[in-house]
Design a protein around this motif. Structure first.
Motif, short mmCIF file in Angstrom:
data_model
loop_
_atom_site.label_atom_id
_atom_site.label_comp_id
_atom_site.label_asym_id
_atom_site.label_seq_id
_atom_site.Cartn_x
_atom_site.Cartn_y
_atom_site.Cartn_z
N LEU A 2 0.81 -1.22 0.00
CA LEU A 2 0.00 0.00 0.00
C LEU A 2 0.85 1.27 0.00
N CYS A 3 2.14 1.13 0.20
CA CYS A 3 3.00 2.30 0.35
C CYS A 3 2.83 3.27 -0.82
N GLY A 4 2.62 4.55 -0.48
CA GLY A 4 2.46 5.58 -1.49
C GLY A 4 1.01 5.82 -1.91
N TYR A 5 0.10 4.94 -1.50
CA TYR A 5 -1.30 5.10 -1.88
C TYR A 5 -2.10 5.84 -0.80
N THR A 6 -3.23 6.41 -1.22
CA THR A 6 -4.20 6.98 -0.28
C THR A 6 -5.26 5.92 -0.04
N VAL A 7 -5.44 5.55 1.21
CA VAL A 7 -6.30 4.43 1.59
C VAL A 7 -7.49 4.93 2.40
N ALA A 8 -8.67 4.50 2.05
CA ALA A 8 -9.87 4.87 2.80
C ALA A 8 -10.35 3.69 3.63
N THR A 9 -10.75 3.96 4.85
CA THR A 9 -11.35 2.94 5.69
C THR A 9 -12.24 3.61 6.71
N SER A 10 -12.78 2.85 7.64
CA SER A 10 -13.73 3.39 8.61
C SER A 10 -13.06 3.64 9.96
N PRO A 11 -13.46 4.71 10.65
CA PRO A 11 -12.84 5.04 11.94
C PRO A 11 -13.27 4.08 13.03
N GLY A 12 -12.38 3.84 13.98
CA GLY A 12 -12.70 2.99 15.12
C GLY A 12 -12.98 1.56 14.77
N SER A 13 -12.36 1.05 13.71
CA SER A 13 -12.63 -0.30 13.23
C SER A 13 -11.38 -1.17 13.32
N THR A 14 -11.55 -2.46 13.08
CA THR A 14 -10.40 -3.35 13.02
C THR A 14 -9.48 -2.95 11.87
N PHE A 15 -10.05 -2.37 10.83
CA PHE A 15 -9.25 -1.94 9.68
C PHE A 15 -8.32 -0.78 10.07
N GLN A 16 -8.84 0.15 10.85
CA GLN A 16 -8.01 1.24 11.34
C GLN A 16 -6.87 0.68 12.19
N GLN A 17 -7.19 -0.28 13.03
CA GLN A 17 -6.17 -0.87 13.89
C GLN A 17 -5.06 -1.52 13.07
N ILE A 18 -5.45 -2.26 12.04
CA ILE A 18 -4.46 -2.94 11.20
C ILE A 18 -3.57 -1.94 10.48
N LEU A 19 -4.17 -0.89 9.92
CA LEU A 19 -3.39 0.12 9.21
C LEU A 19 -2.47 0.88 10.14
N THR A 20 -2.95 1.18 11.33
CA THR A 20 -2.13 1.90 12.31
C THR A 20 -0.95 1.04 12.75
N ASN A 21 -1.21 -0.23 13.05
CA ASN A 21 -0.16 -1.12 13.50
C ASN A 21 0.89 -1.38 12.43
N GLY A 22 0.48 -1.32 11.15
CA GLY A 22 1.40 -1.64 10.07
C GLY A 22 2.05 -0.45 9.39
N ALA A 23 1.79 0.74 9.91
CA ALA A 23 2.27 1.95 9.24
C ALA A 23 3.79 2.00 9.10
N SER A 24 4.51 1.37 10.03
CA SER A 24 5.98 1.43 10.00
C SER A 24 6.59 0.58 8.88
N GLN A 25 5.79 -0.30 8.26
CA GLN A 25 6.34 -1.18 7.23
C GLN A 25 6.89 -0.41 6.03
N CYS A 26 6.26 0.72 5.71
CA CYS A 26 6.72 1.49 4.55
C CYS A 26 8.07 2.14 4.81
N SER A 27 8.22 2.77 5.97
CA SER A 27 9.51 3.40 6.28
C SER A 27 10.60 2.35 6.41
N ALA A 28 10.25 1.19 6.96
CA ALA A 28 11.24 0.12 7.11
C ALA A 28 11.72 -0.37 5.75
N ALA A 29 10.84 -0.27 4.75
CA ALA A 29 11.20 -0.70 3.40
C ALA A 29 11.75 0.44 2.55
N GLY A 30 11.88 1.62 3.18
CA GLY A 30 12.39 2.77 2.46
C GLY A 30 11.42 3.32 1.44
#
Length: 306
Positions: free
Chosen positions: A171-199
């Motif tokens: 998903l790196c570089g894309y604009t992603v839409a999801t719903s607030p306060g959801s499991t999807f928000q949790q997953i995206l928040t927890n995985g946000a560091s993957q892009c910086s780790a991959a440069g």
């Protein structure tokens, strides 16, 4: 407890099903094209299952159901309202079949996703229904009887270069839409560091509590990818113009919600299993074209893995 509250107050989707179809999808689906097979009237009450219900419920003959009120066809395949004003959908058929198996009827009370689980906790509702994904946080204060398997998947605008998304790093570089306060928000928040780790350039997340701006954003290029429930995302890919299914990254059991320790949990689970055994369950999922989301058996409070 605050973190758990966020997850407990919402479903796999969000406050008003922003990731379970939308107005654009509804344009491609008419009441005339909806499946009309009767998959419920043949279900027979099981006296042994009815005997599992608390005496007060059995004598009353009704279960108080907390759910959201569908409008139009935007919530399909879960639920919608046809041209005649009748509620239709997978969830509608399945819960009506469960009620018939138990020998009761639903007394339906409408709320929002934020109010359904608290209402089940405080006794306003006997049962909560709303594509609630099972999580460890939710299982701390409510019980689940599972009835399908959903997942976390991606719907892309046709202009997006990617044809498949297998990890959050895709998903790196894309604009992603999801719903607030959801499991999807949790997953995206927890995985946000993957892009910086991959440069790579981080993905940007936008939150919506309604589907209309999401589908508009996909159409006008302001949103690249929608992150939502697999069952609904696959349906949208077939009905929303200029979109494509990009795959899923995980799966989640989905269940009926009851208060913690409720004597209703087992009868509800047993009713699902009885429908599986007599073939009614498979007919319902085949009607709505989603047999790959069936469960082999209903479980009470399974380990969701997160």
């Amino acid at each position: 407890m605050a973190a758990a509250t966020v997850l407990l107050a919402t479903a796999c989707g969000s406050t008003s099903k922003p990731v379970a179809g939308g107005p654009v999808a509804a344009e491609g689906s008419t009441s005339a094209s909806l499946p009309t097979q009767d998959v419920v009237s043949g279900v027979q009450t099981d006296p042994a299952l009815k005997a599992e219900l608390p005496a007060s419920i059995a004598s009353r003959g009704t279960l108080l159901l907390g759910t959201t009120q569908p409008t139009g066809l935007s919530g399909l395949p879960h639920d919608g309202v046809d041209a005649a004003g009748k509620e239709v959908g997978l969830d509608v058929d399945l819960r009506n079949a469960i009620a018939k198996k138990l020998g009761v009827t639903w007394d339906t009370q409408y709320g929002t996703f934020q109010t359904i689980i608290p209402g089940t906790q405080n006794g306003k509702f006997d049962v909560g229904w709303g594509n609630f994904g099972v999580t460890k946080a939710r299982e701390k204060i409510v019980d689940f009887a599972t009835y399908l398997t959903d997942g976390q998947a991606f719907l892309g605008a046709s202009s997006v270069s990617a044809d498949k998304i297998s990890t959050l790093a895709d998903l790196c570089g894309y604009t992603v839409a999801t719903s607030p306060g959801s499991t999807f928000q949790q997953i995206l928040t927890n995985g946000a560091s993957q892009c910086s780790a991959a440069g790579k350039k981080p993905y940007q997340v936008q939150y919506f509590s309604d589907s209309a701006p999401i589908f508009l954003g996909l159409a006008n290029g302001k949103i690249d990818v929608l992150f939502g429930p697999t069952l609904s995302v696959k349906y949208d890919a077939l009905h929303v113009p200029n979109t494509k299914f990009l795959g899923q990254i995980s799966t989640t059991p989905v269940g009926v919600v009851t208060a913690k320790g409720s004597p209703l949990t087992k009868p509800l689970s047993d009713a699902v299993n009885a429908l599986i055994a007599d073939g009614s369950y498979a007919k319902i999922f085949a009607k709505w074209g989603v047999p790959d989301t069936e469960v082999k058996s209903s479980q009470i409070n399974p380990d969701p893995g997160f």
